[in-house]
Structures are given as C-alpha cells and as structure tokens.
Design a protein around this motif. Structure first.
Motif: not given
Length: 81
Positions: A39-63
């Motif tokens: 899984d490519e997720w395992d190659n990401l650093d914590p900051q990259q993972k946090a930014k992706i998670e933030q983007g998914l949360e924004e998408l879920a909110r319709g932002d």
C-alpha cells in the motif's frame, strides 16, 4: 541505446539526485521491485497523511470548489483573459 548504456545513464542520473529525489527514486524502485503489492499509504510521511485526511474531511463536508470557479478566480485576481 544498449542495455549497458541505459544502466550507465541511470547510474549517472541517480548519482546527481539530491537527498529528497534519491528517497523518492528509492521508493519508486522498491515499489516496482516488490511487484506493486504494498500500500502506497505506508510510504507517506505523517504530514502527507494528515493533508490527505484533511482533504477527505473537506470533501465529505462539501467544502469543495469547481475547477471552473478556481480558474475564474485566478483570472480575475491576476487580470487574465
């Protein structure tokens, strides 16, 4: 270009990489050599993972913004046609 020439060219390019580029290249080659079964997720650093998670949360909110609205805003801001 022969196989030997391709290898030499690649070695020269690798030798000129900075630390970040070398890490990216190593990850890419390791991914290829491993048969793409991890899984490519395992190659990401914590900051990259946090930014992706933030983007998914924004998408879920319709932002979100349409590409058209972003283009129009940039054109307006910088006086582009």
């Amino acid at each position: 270009m022969s196989t030997a020439e391709m290898k030499l060219d690649l070695i020269r390019k690798i030798d000129n990489l900075n630390d970040n580029q070398l890490k990216d290249a190593q990850n890419y080659f390791q991914y290829q050599f491993d048969g793409n079964d991890h899984d490519e997720w395992d190659n990401l650093d914590p900051q990259q993972k946090a930014k992706i998670e933030q983007g998914l949360e924004e998408l879920a909110r319709g932002d979100v913004y349409s590409a058209e609205s972003v283009v129009n805003e940039v054109k307006s801001k910088y006086g582009l046609k």
